[in-house]
Design a protein around this motif. Structure first.
Motif, PDB file in Angstrom:
ATOM      1  N   LYS A 199      43.160  35.735  36.837  1.00 60.31           N
ATOM      2  CA  LYS A 199      42.947  35.761  35.397  1.00 60.31           C
ATOM      3  C   LYS A 199      41.470  35.559  35.128  1.00 60.31           C
ATOM      4  O   LYS A 199      40.877  34.580  35.586  1.00 60.31           O
ATOM      5  N   LYS A 200      40.899  36.483  34.399  1.00 58.52           N
ATOM      6  CA  LYS A 200      39.479  36.412  34.075  1.00 58.52           C
ATOM      7  C   LYS A 200      39.317  36.767  32.597  1.00 58.52           C
ATOM      8  O   LYS A 200      39.625  37.901  32.193  1.00 58.52           O
ATOM      9  N   GLY A 201      38.911  35.802  31.809  1.00 53.41           N
ATOM     10  CA  GLY A 201      38.820  36.046  30.376  1.00 53.41           C
ATOM     11  C   GLY A 201      40.199  36.330  29.809  1.00 53.41           C
ATOM     12  O   GLY A 201      41.167  35.625  30.083  1.00 53.41           O
ATOM     13  N   GLY A 202      40.315  37.403  29.044  1.00 53.45           N
ATOM     14  CA  GLY A 202      41.585  37.779  28.439  1.00 53.45           C
ATOM     15  C   GLY A 202      42.358  38.791  29.238  1.00 53.45           C
ATOM     16  O   GLY A 202      43.233  39.476  28.685  1.00 53.45           O
ATOM     17  N   ASN A 203      42.074  38.884  30.542  1.00 48.50           N
ATOM     18  CA  ASN A 203      42.746  39.861  31.391  1.00 48.50           C
ATOM     19  C   ASN A 203      43.385  39.209  32.609  1.00 48.50           C
ATOM     20  O   ASN A 203      42.834  38.255  33.173  1.00 48.50           O
ATOM     21  N   ILE A 204      44.538  39.729  32.988  1.00 50.26           N
ATOM     22  CA  ILE A 204      45.160  39.401  34.264  1.00 50.26           C
ATOM     23  C   ILE A 204      45.179  40.680  35.081  1.00 50.26           C
ATOM     24  O   ILE A 204      45.614  41.730  34.596  1.00 50.26           O
ATOM     25  N   ALA A 205      44.684  40.611  36.293  1.00 53.45           N
ATOM     26  CA  ALA A 205      44.596  41.811  37.128  1.00 53.45           C
ATOM     27  C   ALA A 205      45.016  41.480  38.548  1.00 53.45           C
ATOM     28  O   ALA A 205      45.104  40.312  38.935  1.00 53.45           O
ATOM     29  N   ALA A 206      45.288  42.527  39.321  1.00 53.05           N
ATOM     30  CA  ALA A 206      45.678  42.363  40.723  1.00 53.05           C
ATOM     31  C   ALA A 206      44.864  43.313  41.574  1.00 53.05           C
ATOM     32  O   ALA A 206      44.544  44.445  41.160  1.00 53.05           O
ATOM     33  N   ILE A 207      44.507  42.846  42.776  1.00 48.16           N
ATOM     34  CA  ILE A 207      43.830  43.692  43.758  1.00 48.16           C
ATOM     35  C   ILE A 207      44.648  43.712  45.038  1.00 48.16           C
ATOM     36  O   ILE A 207      45.428  42.800  45.315  1.00 48.16           O
ATOM     37  N   ASP A 208      44.441  44.773  45.835  1.00 51.10           N
ATOM     38  CA  ASP A 208      45.160  44.888  47.102  1.00 51.10           C
ATOM     39  C   ASP A 208      44.287  44.402  48.247  1.00 51.10           C
ATOM     40  O   ASP A 208      43.222  43.786  48.028  1.00 51.10           O
ATOM     41  N   ALA A 209      44.702  44.695  49.479  1.00 46.07           N
ATOM     42  CA  ALA A 209      43.993  44.195  50.658  1.00 46.07           C
ATOM     43  C   ALA A 209      42.618  44.816  50.845  1.00 46.07           C
ATOM     44  O   ALA A 209      41.819  44.319  51.648  1.00 46.07           O
ATOM     45  N   LYS A 210      42.323  45.889  50.120  1.00 48.06           N
ATOM     46  CA  LYS A 210      40.993  46.512  50.161  1.00 48.06           C
ATOM     47  C   LYS A 210      40.175  46.166  48.924  1.00 48.06           C
ATOM     48  O   LYS A 210      39.149  46.781  48.670  1.00 48.06           O
ATOM     49  N   ALA A 211      40.664  45.201  48.152  1.00 45.75           N
ATOM     50  CA  ALA A 211      40.017  44.752  46.915  1.00 45.75           C
ATOM     51  C   ALA A 211      40.019  45.824  45.846  1.00 45.75           C
ATOM     52  O   ALA A 211      39.215  45.776  44.910  1.00 45.75           O
ATOM     53  N   LYS A 212      40.926  46.789  45.954  1.00 42.77           N
ATOM     54  CA  LYS A 212      41.073  47.821  44.933  1.00 42.77           C
ATOM     55  C   LYS A 212      42.032  47.320  43.860  1.00 42.77           C
ATOM     56  O   LYS A 212      43.070  46.743  44.165  1.00 42.77           O
ATOM     57  N   GLN A 213      41.691  47.587  42.586  1.00 42.84           N
ATOM     58  CA  GLN A 213      42.536  47.119  41.500  1.00 42.84           C
ATOM     59  C   GLN A 213      43.873  47.843  41.504  1.00 42.84           C
ATOM     60  O   GLN A 213      43.934  49.064  41.578  1.00 42.84           O
ATOM     61  N   VAL A 214      44.950  47.071  41.409  1.00 44.69           N
ATOM     62  CA  VAL A 214      46.299  47.617  41.375  1.00 44.69           C
ATOM     63  C   VAL A 214      46.766  47.785  39.937  1.00 44.69           C
ATOM     64  O   VAL A 214      47.374  48.789  39.581  1.00 44.69           O
ATOM     65  N   PHE A 215      46.496  46.795  39.098  1.00 45.64           N
ATOM     66  CA  PHE A 215      46.806  46.891  37.674  1.00 45.64           C
ATOM     67  C   PHE A 215      45.971  45.884  36.915  1.00 45.64           C
ATOM     68  O   PHE A 215      45.375  44.968  37.492  1.00 45.64           O
ATOM     69  N   SER A 216      45.935  46.048  35.588  1.00 43.83           N
ATOM     70  CA  SER A 216      45.249  45.110  34.717  1.00 43.83           C
ATOM     71  C   SER A 216      46.040  44.980  33.426  1.00 43.83           C
ATOM     72  O   SER A 216      46.529  45.970  32.889  1.00 43.83           O
ATOM     73  N   ILE A 217      46.204  43.743  32.954  1.00 39.87           N
ATOM     74  CA  ILE A 217      46.925  43.451  31.721  1.00 39.87           C
ATOM     75  C   ILE A 217      45.944  42.793  30.767  1.00 39.87           C
ATOM     76  O   ILE A 217      45.376  41.742  31.073  1.00 39.87           O
ATOM     77  N   GLY A 218      45.728  43.402  29.610  1.00 36.34           N
ATOM     78  CA  GLY A 218      44.769  42.876  28.654  1.00 36.34           C
ATOM     79  C   GLY A 218      45.432  42.105  27.536  1.00 36.34           C
ATOM     80  O   GLY A 218      46.657  42.017  27.429  1.00 36.34           O
ATOM     81  N   GLY A 219      44.598  41.517  26.667  1.00 37.92           N
ATOM     82  CA  GLY A 219      45.089  40.818  25.498  1.00 37.92           C
ATOM     83  C   GLY A 219      45.781  39.510  25.792  1.00 37.92           C
ATOM     84  O   GLY A 219      46.647  39.060  25.019  1.00 37.92           O
ATOM     85  N   VAL A 220      45.418  38.854  26.883  1.00 36.43           N
ATOM     86  CA  VAL A 220      46.045  37.595  27.274  1.00 36.43           C
ATOM     87  C   VAL A 220      45.234  36.438  26.696  1.00 36.43           C
ATOM     88  O   VAL A 220      44.004  36.420  26.789  1.00 36.43           O
ATOM     89  N   SER A 221      45.914  35.461  26.122  1.00 33.43           N
ATOM     90  CA  SER A 221      45.203  34.345  25.503  1.00 33.43           C
ATOM     91  C   SER A 221      44.551  33.450  26.549  1.00 33.43           C
ATOM     92  O   SER A 221      44.958  33.418  27.715  1.00 33.43           O
ATOM     93  N   ASP A 222      43.554  32.691  26.117  1.00 30.47           N
ATOM     94  CA  ASP A 222      42.789  31.855  27.041  1.00 30.47           C
ATOM     95  C   ASP A 222      43.636  30.769  27.687  1.00 30.47           C
ATOM     96  O   ASP A 222      43.364  30.341  28.815  1.00 30.47           O
ATOM     97  N   ASP A 223      44.677  30.287  26.976  1.00 29.96           N
ATOM     98  CA  ASP A 223      45.479  29.182  27.514  1.00 29.96           C
ATOM     99  C   ASP A 223      46.655  29.654  28.364  1.00 29.96           C
ATOM    100  O   ASP A 223      47.481  28.842  28.787  1.00 29.96           O
ATOM    101  N   ALA A 224      46.739  30.942  28.652  1.00 27.11           N
ATOM    102  CA  ALA A 224      47.839  31.466  29.468  1.00 27.11           C
ATOM    103  C   ALA A 224      47.735  30.970  30.907  1.00 27.11           C
ATOM    104  O   ALA A 224      46.636  30.858  31.467  1.00 27.11           O
ATOM    105  N   LYS A 225      48.899  30.685  31.511  1.00 23.08           N
ATOM    106  CA  LYS A 225      48.979  30.305  32.920  1.00 23.08           C
ATOM    107  C   LYS A 225      49.642  31.433  33.699  1.00 23.08           C
ATOM    108  O   LYS A 225      50.610  32.027  33.224  1.00 23.08           O
TER     109      LYS A 225
END
Length: 370
Positions: free
Chosen positions: A73-99
């Motif tokens: 989680k970085k800022g208002g985004n949650i994202a995932a990377i694979d074993a090559k550090a390539k982005q798999v997906f990104s979810i935007g609009g996430v509040s700062d207090d999200a876990k």
């Protein structure tokens, strides 16, 4: 007579030559063995890591890993990377207090009155909204276990499936709660709590049959604090301050292993078989390691140099200090050592033990151990 003396001289010369040849062969073999031993235990440079990639987050950013992806989680985004550090997906609009939460096949996040679940392609599979306050939760394949409080302040441990159906609920004292979860294969809900009404430590493991809504087992783990509870298949491993105790889910004790003076810092399940890594319980640099196998055998060995971190891969133990990594097998036999590609300020195991996140002082670098 002269011919006889000549034959004797030649015979002695041939024997001398033969002895010299044998000695040279022995010396050559010894040199090969010494060379092999040196090669086996000598740095082979930075090439031990089959891949290296910078990642888009650092230690101030919340991140989790399973065997497939690293979610952060970085800022208002949650994202995932694979074993090559390539982005798999990104979810935007996430509040700062999200876990954020992660299972082997799903990622989720919670805010005050709701949670959201996604598959590892970033597709939403479930969302849950409530008037209650969500304090915490755990994510499993197919299930969510959460701690929530109603308007009166009563707290509950709740099991939901991904269809938003509530399968189980029980009141819980969050002040004494140490851990909780569900065994996905049987929908058995469990919690670990601390009994504070007695002078000596007593940790209580309670499991529930979610379909019947009843208690299925109670395990009292006395005279030690449980630092970690591991559940694999139908076994419960209570990792405590003085013992590692194995139970079945019905509560029957199967094995007790004395760990006093040692700390379990990493583990790996190969199928249903666990391997545990233990280091001395001290603040000093790590100089020795103990490996506990599922068949009750153990191996204790001394590291070639002081280290700061020891992790386990599928078949290898890796010990790290700022400049080197040391490889041993699961019996503590040295395989090799190697220079790190840069000086590290610590590392953590990710992607099921196949990679590490290495801290170079200003960022994380994803290094493959394969």
């Amino acid at each position: 007579m002269e011919q006889f003396r000549t034959r004797n001289v030649r015979k002695r010369q041939n024997e001398r030559i033969k002895r010299i040849a044998i000695m040279l062969a022995i010396l050559a073999l010894g040199a090969v063995l010494v060379g092999w031993f040196i090669m086996k235990n000598t740095a082979v440079g930075g090439a031990v890591f089959s891949s290296s990639a910078d990642v888009p987050f650092y230690k101030q950013d919340a991140h989790l890993s399973n065997s497939k992806v690293i979610v952060y989680k970085k800022g208002g985004n949650i994202a995932a990377i694979d074993a090559k550090a390539k982005q798999v997906f990104s979810i935007g609009g996430v509040s700062d207090d999200a876990k954020i939460y992660l299972s082997e096949s799903y990622v989720g996040y919670s805010v005050k009155n709701s949670y959201y679940i996604y598959d590892l392609n970033g597709k939403e599979v479930c969302r849950y909204e409530t008037e209650d306050t969500i304090y915490d939760m755990r994510l499993f394949d197919g299930y969510v276990v959460l701690i929530k409080a109603d308007a009166s302040g009563n707290t509950f441990l709740v099991l939901n499936d991904f269809k938003q159906a509530q399968l189980f609920s029980t009141g819980v004292n969050v002040n004494n709660l140490l851990d909780y979860g569900v065994v996905s294969s049987s929908a058995t809900v469990w919690m670990l709590s601390l009994n504070t009404n007695i002078p000596t430590p007593l940790c209580v493991f309670t499991s529930y049959n979610s379909s019947k809504g009843s208690v299925s087992s109670v395990i009292n783990i006395a005279e030690q604090l449980v630092e970690k509870l591991l559940i694999n298949s139908d076994k419960v491993y209570a990792v405590g301050t003085s013992n590692l105790v194995t139970y079945d889910l019905s509560g029957k004790k199967e094995q007790t292993y004395l760990t006093y003076g040692w700390e379990v810092t990493d583990w790996r399940f190969v199928g249903a078989k666990p391997y545990f890594v233990l280091i001395p319980r001290t603040d000093e640099p790590i100089t020795s390691v103990r490996i506990r196998h599922s068949d009750s055998t153990e191996y204790t060995f001394t590291l070639q140099e002081e280290c700061d971190k020891v992790i386990i891969g599928n078949e290898t133990i890796y010990a790290f200090n700022a400049n080197k990594v040391f490889y041993t097998d699961l019996k503590g036999e040295n395989i090799k050592k190697a220079d790190m590609p840069f000086k590290i300020n610590g590392c953590e195991s990710v992607l099921g033990g196949s990679h590490i996140l290495a801290d170079n002082g200003s960022s994380y670098v994803l290094l493959s151990l394969k």
